[in-house]
Structure formats: C-alpha cells, structure tokens
Write an enzyme that holds these catalytic residues in place. Structure first.
Site, PDB file in Angstrom:
ATOM      1  N   ASP A 294      26.838  40.118  47.777  1.00  0.00           N
ATOM      2  CA  ASP A 294      27.128  38.497  47.911  1.00  0.00           C
ATOM      3  C   ASP A 294      28.276  38.462  48.752  1.00  0.00           C
ATOM      4  O   ASP A 294      28.675  37.119  49.183  1.00  0.00           O
ATOM      5  CB  ASP A 294      27.106  37.909  46.553  1.00  0.00           C
ATOM      6  CG  ASP A 294      28.076  38.400  45.529  1.00  0.00           C
ATOM      7  OD1 ASP A 294      28.343  39.717  45.656  1.00  0.00           O
ATOM      8  OD2 ASP A 294      28.937  37.869  44.800  1.00  0.00           O
TER       9      ASP A 294
ATOM     10  N   ASP B 136      36.445  39.401  44.160  1.00  0.00           N
ATOM     11  CA  ASP B 136      36.029  39.322  42.541  1.00  0.00           C
ATOM     12  C   ASP B 136      36.974  40.213  41.942  1.00  0.00           C
ATOM     13  O   ASP B 136      37.316  41.567  42.116  1.00  0.00           O
ATOM     14  CB  ASP B 136      34.730  39.908  42.274  1.00  0.00           C
ATOM     15  CG  ASP B 136      33.690  39.218  43.109  1.00  0.00           C
ATOM     16  OD1 ASP B 136      33.929  38.270  43.735  1.00  0.00           O
ATOM     17  OD2 ASP B 136      32.409  39.506  42.947  1.00  0.00           O
TER      18      ASP B 136
END
Ligand SMILES: [Zn+2]
Ligand SMILES: [Zn+2]
Length: 301
Positions: free
Chosen positions: A67, A210
C-alpha cells in the site's frame, strides 16, 4: 521564504475505499516536491490535486508494504509517457532498489528521466542548503522509517527603508543582504543584520506511518509544526493495532502531546471506518490541534 504546502493525496491504509486512496502525502516547497509514500493510484490523485509531473522531486518511502510502494511503477510510466526529463531521487529502506530493478527488468516502459535510488536507515539522510531530512525507525514489525523535513532558520525580514537610508542602491547588493551576507559599499562594511529583522525559525514536518507509538518517532517529532501520524484504528480495536504494528487515534494524540507537536494530522485510516469521526473525537480529547486527514486536503503554511 519558500512557499510551503502539504497535500494529502491518499489517507487510507492497507485497502483503498471510495473516499480514501492509499497513502501518499506531498510537500510542495517552492518549485520542489517531496513525496512521502506512493500507494497505488497516487498518479491519479496528483492529477486531481493539479500537481505537475515534471517538477524537481524527491520521494521518500517508509517501508516495503504494497500500500506504500505499488504506485511507483504507474507513476514512473505516466511521467515517461509525458516526457519527464528531470531526475528523481528515491529514498527508502533496504529492498527499494530490488523492487524498482525487478519492475524495470520485466515491464518495459522506457523511463525518460534519471532515477537515483538510495537505501537508507535511520539518521540524517539529506542536508540541503535550506532543509534537512532525517529518518528514524518506526515500530511496525518490518523495517519501517519515519521522516522529518526540517527547514533551516531563515534570514529575518529585509527592511528596504533602512537599506535606502544607509545609501545602498536597490539591486544585487540588496539581494546579498537579504540572503544574510555582509556587503562593502564605498569602503564601509554593512552587516546584513543591520537591515534584517530577527531570524525566522524553519518549519518542521514529520511523517510517521505505519507504526505503533514509539520513542524514536516521539523524539523525531519533537517540537514539529505538523506531525502526520498513523491512526489506523480507534480505541475499539486497540489490540488489533498492537498486533499489526499500527496506532490508535488516542495513541497518535499522545505521541503528539509528548513530542510537543503543534498540529497533529491523523492518517492511514482503516477501511473499516466509513466515517472516522469517532477517531477524530478520541484524538481531540488528548490533543486540541488535531485534524483528520481526507484525500486532497491541503495545509498551506
Ligand atoms: Zn500501510
Ligand atoms: Zn505497513
């Protein structure tokens, strides 16, 4: 002073939704673009955001999850079709070189521009004339970097009336003084601080996704003007956040508070939240100056 704008191209996480594209944030700094992450579909978001494709550009990838990187091949292909000729500097963790090499070995798109790729770890990775880029290890289960752009202090505001009073003619000498250099006129030295106001502090932007909340990101974000932080889940899925190496909105707000960040922007919102108003409200209770990012949101500085 360079004009600065932060444009949120993709604000979702893992899966795209109707509302949120995959992660990518662009900092437009004068004529230069600095992009954080390049999720699939980023090139289309650049069109919606009306950002040209032939600008001076650096791309910083946090980690090798799909992603965050799968937008690169499509972006490079479109740039080549449109005849980009300016070099791109691409920075990322170990694996980024192999990823690009494997794409270019198998997909023939005829890149029209030079691509310089750097595999980096934590520490100072760029020290330009006007800003530094520093990275720190995030806590995501795999190698993942957070980045900060730290502008250097800028010279103070130029006082043209004072310059005229000192008998300095408008033109190249003014320019020199404005850049903080001293000049010599008719045998006299004029120091730049005679015609400049106090130095203006540079702007600091931190991008951290993240990641779980962690010390290294908190210290990277110290006194940031804008902290863009992972906020994948709400308090309802705290265990899940921990298991997958992400943060809740609460945790993001606590990092912002601890690091004394002026503004917090929540990003990487999970596809399970159709409307992430709850996440926003949870963070707001802890850190007043919080924004919930949405695609194509712009922050002008
Ligand atoms: Zn992600
Ligand atoms: Zn990830």
């Amino acid at each position: 002073m360079e004009f600065l704008e932060i444009i949120f191209l993709g604000t979702g996480g893992s899966l795209p939704t109707k509302r949120r594209n995959l992660p990518s944030v662009v900092v437009k700094r004068g004529a230069e673009l600095i992009m954080f992450d390049c999720g699939e579909g980023t090139q289309k978001q650049l069109i919606y955001a009306k950002i040209g494709i032939n600008k001076k550009m650096k791309i910083l990838i946090t980690h090798m999850h799909g992603d965050h990187v799968l937008g690169l091949p499509g972006l490079f292909q479109s740039m080549s079709l449109l005849g980009r000729d300016k070099k791109i500097e691409l920075y990322g963790p170990k694996g980024i070189i192999g990823f690009i090499e494997s794409i270019e070995r198998t997909v023939k798109y005829g890149r029209t521009f030079e691509l310089e790729i750097f595999e980096v770890g934590d520490g100072e990775i760029i020290n330009d004339r006007e800003y530094k880029i520093i990275s720190a290890n995030a806590d995501h289960g795999i190698l993942c970097l957070a980045y900060s752009i730290e502008e250097k202090d800028k010279p103070g505001r130029f006082n043209p009336i004072k310059a005229k009073d000192l008998g300095i003619p408008k033109g190249p000498l003014w320019k020199k003084l404005q850049l903080g250099n001293n000049i010599k006129i008719k045998g006299n030295i004029i120091k730049s601080n005679e015609v400049l106001g106090p130095k203006r502090p540079g702007f600091k932007i931190v991008y951290a996704t993240d990641t779980k909340p962690c010390e290294s990101v908190t210290s990277l974000a110290k006194n940031a003007d804008v902290l863009i932080h992972d906020s994948t889940f709400g308090e309802d899925r705290k265990e899940k956040a921990d298991e997958y190496g992400h943060s809740t909105a609460n945790q993001a707000a606590n990092v912002a508070k601890k690091s004394n960040a002026k503004k917090l922007v929540l990003i990487h919102i999970s596809a399970i939240y159709e409307d992430a108003e709850d996440l926003f409200n949870q963070a707001l209770k802890i850190h007043k100056r919080t924004l919930l990012a949405y695609d194509l949101m712009r922050i002008k500085v």
